[in-house]
Design an enzyme around this catalytic site. Structure first.
Site, PDB file in Angstrom:
ATOM      1  N   HIS A 134       0.821  -1.224   0.000  1.00 40.18           N
ATOM      2  CA  HIS A 134       0.000   0.000   0.000  1.00 40.18           C
ATOM      3  C   HIS A 134       0.857   1.277   0.000  1.00 40.18           C
ATOM      4  O   HIS A 134       0.361   2.354  -0.239  1.00 40.18           O
ATOM      5  CB  HIS A 134      -1.036   0.002   1.152  1.00 40.18           C
ATOM      6  CG  HIS A 134      -0.492   0.272   2.514  1.00 40.18           C
ATOM      7  ND1 HIS A 134      -1.305   0.593   3.589  1.00 40.18           N
ATOM      8  CD2 HIS A 134       0.774   0.260   3.003  1.00 40.18           C
ATOM      9  CE1 HIS A 134      -0.549   0.765   4.654  1.00 40.18           C
ATOM     10  NE2 HIS A 134       0.711   0.571   4.332  1.00 40.18           N
ATOM     11  N   ASP A 135       2.186   1.106   0.255  1.00 42.89           N
ATOM     12  CA  ASP A 135       3.091   2.267   0.225  1.00 42.89           C
ATOM     13  C   ASP A 135       3.507   2.636  -1.197  1.00 42.89           C
ATOM     14  O   ASP A 135       4.206   3.645  -1.387  1.00 42.89           O
ATOM     15  CB  ASP A 135       4.387   1.945   0.995  1.00 42.89           C
ATOM     16  CG  ASP A 135       4.155   1.790   2.491  1.00 42.89           C
ATOM     17  OD1 ASP A 135       3.175   2.342   2.998  1.00 42.89           O
ATOM     18  OD2 ASP A 135       4.972   1.102   3.141  1.00 42.89           O
ATOM     19  N   GLU A 144      -3.327  -6.702   4.000  1.00 43.51           N
ATOM     20  CA  GLU A 144      -3.566  -5.304   3.631  1.00 43.51           C
ATOM     21  C   GLU A 144      -5.070  -5.021   3.693  1.00 43.51           C
ATOM     22  O   GLU A 144      -5.887  -5.945   3.687  1.00 43.51           O
ATOM     23  CB  GLU A 144      -3.132  -5.057   2.173  1.00 43.51           C
ATOM     24  CG  GLU A 144      -1.643  -5.157   1.900  1.00 43.51           C
ATOM     25  CD  GLU A 144      -0.935  -3.786   1.927  1.00 43.51           C
ATOM     26  OE1 GLU A 144      -1.572  -2.781   2.323  1.00 43.51           O
ATOM     27  OE2 GLU A 144       0.247  -3.744   1.559  1.00 43.51           O
ATOM     28  N   GLU A 161      -4.623   2.547  -0.868  1.00 43.66           N
ATOM     29  CA  GLU A 161      -5.372   1.353  -0.477  1.00 43.66           C
ATOM     30  C   GLU A 161      -6.141   0.911  -1.716  1.00 43.66           C
ATOM     31  O   GLU A 161      -6.641   1.753  -2.461  1.00 43.66           O
ATOM     32  CB  GLU A 161      -6.320   1.657   0.684  1.00 43.66           C
ATOM     33  CG  GLU A 161      -5.631   2.187   1.935  1.00 43.66           C
ATOM     34  CD  GLU A 161      -4.542   1.268   2.493  1.00 43.66           C
ATOM     35  OE1 GLU A 161      -4.599   0.049   2.234  1.00 43.66           O
ATOM     36  OE2 GLU A 161      -3.621   1.772   3.166  1.00 43.66           O
TER      37      GLU A 161
HETATM   38  C1  LIG Z   1       4.530   0.389   6.441  1.00 41.19           C
HETATM   39  S1  LIG Z   1       5.987  -0.439   6.975  1.00 41.19           S
HETATM   40  C2  LIG Z   1       5.328  -2.055   7.345  1.00 41.19           C
HETATM   41  C3  LIG Z   1       6.173  -2.803   8.309  1.00 41.19           C
HETATM   42  C4  LIG Z   1       5.662  -4.206   8.675  1.00 41.19           C
HETATM   43  N1  LIG Z   1       5.469  -5.031   7.503  1.00 41.19           N
HETATM   44  C5  LIG Z   1       4.388  -4.120   9.471  1.00 41.19           C
HETATM   45  O1  LIG Z   1       3.320  -4.475   8.959  1.00 41.19           O
HETATM   46  O2  LIG Z   1       4.429  -3.692  10.620  1.00 41.19           O
HETATM   47  C6  LIG Z   1       6.848  -0.673   5.438  1.00 41.19           C
HETATM   48  C7  LIG Z   1       8.209  -1.326   5.584  1.00 41.19           C
HETATM   49  O3  LIG Z   1       8.799  -1.447   4.280  1.00 41.19           O
HETATM   50  C8  LIG Z   1      10.190  -1.248   4.420  1.00 41.19           C
HETATM   51  N2  LIG Z   1      10.802  -0.916   3.121  1.00 41.19           N
HETATM   52  C9  LIG Z   1      10.714   0.238   2.423  1.00 41.19           C
HETATM   53  N3  LIG Z   1      11.421   0.162   1.297  1.00 41.19           N
HETATM   54  C10 LIG Z   1      11.960  -1.086   1.268  1.00 41.19           C
HETATM   55  C11 LIG Z   1      12.813  -1.777   0.345  1.00 41.19           C
HETATM   56  N4  LIG Z   1      13.211  -1.193  -0.775  1.00 41.19           N
HETATM   57  N5  LIG Z   1      13.160  -3.054   0.625  1.00 41.19           N
HETATM   58  C12 LIG Z   1      12.771  -3.662   1.776  1.00 41.19           C
HETATM   59  N6  LIG Z   1      11.952  -3.061   2.681  1.00 41.19           N
HETATM   60  C13 LIG Z   1      11.561  -1.788   2.431  1.00 41.19           C
HETATM   61  C14 LIG Z   1      10.282  -0.120   5.425  1.00 41.19           C
HETATM   62  O4  LIG Z   1      11.569   0.013   5.994  1.00 41.19           O
HETATM   63  C15 LIG Z   1       9.196  -0.528   6.414  1.00 41.19           C
HETATM   64  O5  LIG Z   1       9.718  -1.336   7.451  1.00 41.19           O
END
Ligand SMILES: C[S@@+](CC[C@H](N)C(=O)[O-])C[C@H]1O[C@@H](n2cnc3c(N)ncnc32)[C@H](O)[C@@H]1O
Length: 300
Positions: A206-207, A235, A266
């Protein structure tokens, strides 16, 4: 606690505190209660317990993150982006995207990891309760974007025969706590995903915009056995026809994605179906659970 006690604990003015408490009582954050014939006090409610930092289901870290000046600043840039400014709100406020900002600011990275952990504690409990069979038969599970490893720690705790790999950016896993049955691996999901029987992706896709999700999911597909593997996605699914108690949370998070991510959103089941298909997955199932998350299983 009486107003007197509370004001002296907080070292603040009684009259200002009284007005704040009157407001919070109205919104059921606290409850007002006579303590004796002459004194009046305040007690906790289920809502204030969620905001204290020591409860099992505390959401305090999430509230601290979302109310931090770093996370509030992009909201002031949101209307410019909606009205056509090219620069995304978080980047307009801070010059880089949220993950680069975290890599450069360990204090903010900790705030995010702690906030995600408190949401994960509630989310994983709901997944295990609502969908216990989803982890059956797995010997290895890689949590992609797993943050500090909280989700995997809970999953491995409930299914101790699973060997967990918590995969996240190097600056995240380098400070993640050690935990039995969980190995931390640093890297980028845009380059490579460690191999396992299944991939777990919770609140990661969702990011990101569709194109990015397709790239991430293709890497995940390569990491699992093509005949028996699966990707488990936890999600929100927005736009469901039936009424449910978490509808507002998914829609609220969609606004948060606008303010804080690089074109994340979303998705409806139709939008999910599009990214799965483009990433080369042939079928999927969606199970709604007692959470704003749903459990989506996708198969090569
Ligand atoms: C919204 S958080 C969700 C964390 C965890 N999955 C949870 O549900 O609590 C998104 C995660 O994606 C990681 N992230 C962002 N870019 C990334 C990448 N290129 N490779 C691996 N992880 C990444 C961030 O560091 C973060 O921990």
């Amino acid at each position: 606690m009486t107003l007197d006690d509370l004001a002296s604990e907080l070292k603040c003015s009684q009259s200002t505190l009284y007005r704040i408490m009157r407001f919070l009582i109205h919104y059921k954050v606290f409850q007002g209660k006579p303590i004796s014939e002459t004194t009046f006090g305040y007690t906790q409610t289920p809502l204030s317990r969620l905001l204290t930092s020591n409860g099992k289901h505390s959401m305090a870290d999430l509230v601290l993150l979302e109310s931090s000046s770093v996370m509030l600043a992009p909201w002031h840039k949101l209307s410019a982006w909606v009205l056509g400014n090219e620069e995304l709100p978080f980047e307009a406020a801070h010059g880089v995207d949220v993950w680069r900002f975290c890599a450069e600011n360990p204090g903010h990275s900790k705030l995010i990891n702690d906030a995600m952990a408190c949401d994960a504690r509630i989310g994983v409990e709901a997944v295990i309760k609502g969908c216990p069979k989803v982890f059956e038969g797995l010997r290895t599970l890689v949590d992609v974007g797993g943050g500090d490893g909280t989700a995997l720690r809970l999953i491995v705790g409930a299914y101790p025969w699973i060997k967990g790999i918590n995969f996240d950016l190097p600056h995240v896993v380098s400070v993640a706590p050690e935990s039995e049955g969980v190995e931390h691996v640093g890297g980028s999901m845009f380059d490579n995903v460690p191999k396992a029987d299944a991939v777990y992706l919770m609140k990661v896709l969702h990011d990101w915009a569709d194109d990015d999700c397709i790239t991430i999911l293709r890497k995940c597909r390569k990491a699992i056995p093509q005949d028996t593997g699966k990707v488990i996605i936890v999600e929100a699914v927005v736009g469901r026809e039936e009424d449910h108690e978490f509808k507002g949370v998914g829609l609220l998070l969609d606004m948060v994605m606008m303010a804080h991510t690089s074109k994340g959103k979303e998705r409806t089941s139709k939008e999910w179906s599009y990214v799965f298909h483009e990433a080369g997955f042939t079928r999927f199932t969606i199970k709604h659970i007692r959470s704003y998350h749903s459990v989506i299983e996708i198969y090569p």
